[in-house]
Motif scaffolding. Structure first.
Motif, PDB file in Angstrom:
ATOM      1  N   TYR A  88       4.787   8.441   5.586  1.00 49.29           N
ATOM      2  CA  TYR A  88       3.339   8.290   5.590  1.00 49.29           C
ATOM      3  C   TYR A  88       2.831   7.880   6.968  1.00 49.29           C
ATOM      4  O   TYR A  88       3.550   7.269   7.749  1.00 49.29           O
ATOM      5  CB  TYR A  88       2.913   7.233   4.560  1.00 49.29           C
ATOM      6  N   GLN A  89       1.580   8.214   7.212  1.00 49.85           N
ATOM      7  CA  GLN A  89       0.881   7.725   8.395  1.00 49.85           C
ATOM      8  C   GLN A  89       0.011   6.564   7.922  1.00 49.85           C
ATOM      9  O   GLN A  89      -0.791   6.722   6.997  1.00 49.85           O
ATOM     10  CB  GLN A  89       0.017   8.823   9.013  1.00 49.85           C
ATOM     11  N   ASP A 110       7.768   0.514  -6.651  1.00 57.99           N
ATOM     12  CA  ASP A 110       7.594  -0.909  -6.382  1.00 57.99           C
ATOM     13  C   ASP A 110       7.950  -1.160  -4.926  1.00 57.99           C
ATOM     14  O   ASP A 110       8.928  -0.603  -4.416  1.00 57.99           O
ATOM     15  CB  ASP A 110       8.508  -1.722  -7.309  1.00 57.99           C
ATOM     16  N   GLU A 111       7.159  -2.000  -4.261  1.00 54.22           N
ATOM     17  CA  GLU A 111       7.415  -2.246  -2.836  1.00 54.22           C
ATOM     18  C   GLU A 111       8.801  -2.807  -2.571  1.00 54.22           C
ATOM     19  O   GLU A 111       9.350  -2.647  -1.480  1.00 54.22           O
ATOM     20  CB  GLU A 111       6.336  -3.142  -2.207  1.00 54.22           C
ATOM     21  N   THR A 112       9.412  -3.450  -3.566  1.00 54.44           N
ATOM     22  CA  THR A 112      10.768  -3.976  -3.383  1.00 54.44           C
ATOM     23  C   THR A 112      11.810  -2.860  -3.327  1.00 54.44           C
ATOM     24  O   THR A 112      12.941  -3.092  -2.914  1.00 54.44           O
ATOM     25  CB  THR A 112      11.138  -4.970  -4.503  1.00 54.44           C
ATOM     26  N   GLU A 113      11.428  -1.649  -3.742  1.00 59.47           N
ATOM     27  CA  GLU A 113      12.338  -0.508  -3.707  1.00 59.47           C
ATOM     28  C   GLU A 113      12.301   0.235  -2.371  1.00 59.47           C
ATOM     29  O   GLU A 113      13.089   1.150  -2.145  1.00 59.47           O
ATOM     30  CB  GLU A 113      12.009   0.459  -4.836  1.00 59.47           C
ATOM     31  N   ILE A 114      11.384  -0.147  -1.485  1.00 60.74           N
ATOM     32  CA  ILE A 114      11.309   0.478  -0.168  1.00 60.74           C
ATOM     33  C   ILE A 114      12.437  -0.094   0.678  1.00 60.74           C
ATOM     34  O   ILE A 114      12.459  -1.292   0.960  1.00 60.74           O
ATOM     35  CB  ILE A 114       9.938   0.235   0.486  1.00 60.74           C
ATOM     36  N   ILE A 115      13.380   0.753   1.046  1.00 57.34           N
ATOM     37  CA  ILE A 115      14.567   0.255   1.746  1.00 57.34           C
ATOM     38  C   ILE A 115      14.396   0.241   3.263  1.00 57.34           C
ATOM     39  O   ILE A 115      15.139  -0.435   3.959  1.00 57.34           O
ATOM     40  CB  ILE A 115      15.830   1.050   1.354  1.00 57.34           C
ATOM     41  N   ALA A 164       0.824  -1.208   0.000  1.00 56.25           N
ATOM     42  CA  ALA A 164       0.000   0.000   0.000  1.00 56.25           C
ATOM     43  C   ALA A 164       0.857   1.257   0.000  1.00 56.25           C
ATOM     44  O   ALA A 164       0.614   2.187  -0.774  1.00 56.25           O
ATOM     45  CB  ALA A 164      -0.933  -0.017   1.211  1.00 56.25           C
ATOM     46  N   VAL A 165       1.873   1.278   0.832  1.00 57.09           N
ATOM     47  CA  VAL A 165       2.762   2.444   0.881  1.00 57.09           C
ATOM     48  C   VAL A 165       3.508   2.589  -0.443  1.00 57.09           C
ATOM     49  O   VAL A 165       3.652   3.689  -0.963  1.00 57.09           O
ATOM     50  CB  VAL A 165       3.734   2.362   2.080  1.00 57.09           C
ATOM     51  N   GLY A 166       3.959   1.480  -1.014  1.00 54.83           N
ATOM     52  CA  GLY A 166       4.614   1.527  -2.321  1.00 54.83           C
ATOM     53  C   GLY A 166       3.702   2.103  -3.388  1.00 54.83           C
ATOM     54  O   GLY A 166       4.126   2.900  -4.232  1.00 54.83           O
ATOM     55  N   SER A 167       2.441   1.725  -3.350  1.00 56.64           N
ATOM     56  CA  SER A 167       1.478   2.247  -4.319  1.00 56.64           C
ATOM     57  C   SER A 167       1.299   3.748  -4.172  1.00 56.64           C
ATOM     58  O   SER A 167       1.315   4.484  -5.159  1.00 56.64           O
ATOM     59  CB  SER A 167       0.127   1.548  -4.137  1.00 56.64           C
ATOM     60  N   VAL A 168       1.148   4.211  -2.948  1.00 54.10           N
ATOM     61  CA  VAL A 168       0.970   5.643  -2.707  1.00 54.10           C
ATOM     62  C   VAL A 168       2.233   6.414  -3.078  1.00 54.10           C
ATOM     63  O   VAL A 168       2.164   7.498  -3.658  1.00 54.10           O
ATOM     64  CB  VAL A 168       0.576   5.905  -1.236  1.00 54.10           C
ATOM     65  N   ALA A 169       3.401   5.845  -2.787  1.00 52.69           N
ATOM     66  CA  ALA A 169       4.669   6.493  -3.117  1.00 52.69           C
ATOM     67  C   ALA A 169       5.008   6.353  -4.596  1.00 52.69           C
ATOM     68  O   ALA A 169       5.983   6.940  -5.063  1.00 52.69           O
ATOM     69  CB  ALA A 169       5.792   5.897  -2.269  1.00 52.69           C
ATOM     70  N   ASP A 170       4.217   5.551  -5.313  1.00 59.42           N
ATOM     71  CA  ASP A 170       4.413   5.296  -6.743  1.00 59.42           C
ATOM     72  C   ASP A 170       5.765   4.635  -7.030  1.00 59.42           C
ATOM     73  O   ASP A 170       6.476   5.005  -7.952  1.00 59.42           O
ATOM     74  CB  ASP A 170       4.265   6.580  -7.558  1.00 59.42           C
ATOM     75  N   ARG A 216      -9.117  -2.745   6.263  1.00 56.97           N
ATOM     76  CA  ARG A 216      -8.636  -1.689   5.377  1.00 56.97           C
ATOM     77  C   ARG A 216      -7.312  -1.169   5.893  1.00 56.97           C
ATOM     78  O   ARG A 216      -7.063  -1.120   7.099  1.00 56.97           O
ATOM     79  CB  ARG A 216      -9.622  -0.535   5.326  1.00 56.97           C
ATOM     80  N   ILE A 217      -6.494  -0.749   4.961  1.00 56.78           N
ATOM     81  CA  ILE A 217      -5.231  -0.082   5.257  1.00 56.78           C
ATOM     82  C   ILE A 217      -5.358   1.314   4.674  1.00 56.78           C
ATOM     83  O   ILE A 217      -5.624   1.472   3.480  1.00 56.78           O
ATOM     84  CB  ILE A 217      -4.038  -0.833   4.640  1.00 56.78           C
ATOM     85  N   TYR A 218      -5.191   2.322   5.511  1.00 59.14           N
ATOM     86  CA  TYR A 218      -5.256   3.709   5.075  1.00 59.14           C
ATOM     87  C   TYR A 218      -3.846   4.284   5.096  1.00 59.14           C
ATOM     88  O   TYR A 218      -3.121   4.117   6.069  1.00 59.14           O
ATOM     89  CB  TYR A 218      -6.140   4.530   6.022  1.00 59.14           C
ATOM     90  N   VAL A 219      -3.484   4.954   4.012  1.00 61.44           N
ATOM     91  CA  VAL A 219      -2.158   5.580   3.913  1.00 61.44           C
ATOM     92  C   VAL A 219      -2.356   7.052   3.612  1.00 61.44           C
ATOM     93  O   VAL A 219      -3.004   7.402   2.634  1.00 61.44           O
ATOM     94  CB  VAL A 219      -1.299   4.906   2.817  1.00 61.44           C
ATOM     95  N   GLU A 220      -1.817   7.886   4.477  1.00 61.64           N
ATOM     96  CA  GLU A 220      -1.905   9.327   4.221  1.00 61.64           C
ATOM     97  C   GLU A 220      -0.554   9.981   4.373  1.00 61.64           C
ATOM     98  O   GLU A 220       0.336   9.474   4.984  1.00 61.64           O
ATOM     99  CB  GLU A 220      -2.923   9.985   5.147  1.00 61.64           C
TER     100      GLU A 220
END
Length: 101
Positions: free
Chosen positions: A84-85, A48-53, A40-46, A97-101
């Protein structure tokens, strides 16, 4: 933010009533909660989740997160992750649900 067709079948994002908040579905029979949070955070940050270090466990213990939402109990928890929160809300039937803001 509407339905993410690139990841169709993997998970679905929904437009939230709150401005600047993305909402993602969660079903424990289909997904690991910690993985869904990172997706979800990867999607919001635009990205790929594999790029989240930053590992999720720098923000919250993924195993503890899973145990908070034993089927039949439900609940809600919020925590910061990267820039993000994140709020995870799980119903008594275990879906949520997962909310990302």
């Amino acid at each position: 933010m509407g339905v993410d067709t690139e990841n169709e079948g993997k998970w679905t994002s929904f437009e939230s009533d709150l401005e600047d908040v993305a909402m993602f579905g969660y079903d424990p029979s289909e997904h690991d909660l910690g993985v869904r949070v990172v997706e979800a955070v990867g999607s919001v940050a635009d990205i790929d989740e594999t790029e989240i270090i930053t590992p999720l466990n720098d923000a919250i213990d993924p195993e503890a997160l899973d145990t908070l939402f034993v089927q039949g109990i439900g609940g809600r928890v919020s925590f910061p992750f990267i820039d993000y929160q994140v709020t995870v809300s799980v119903s008594e039937n275990g879906t949520g649900r997962i909310y990302v803001e």
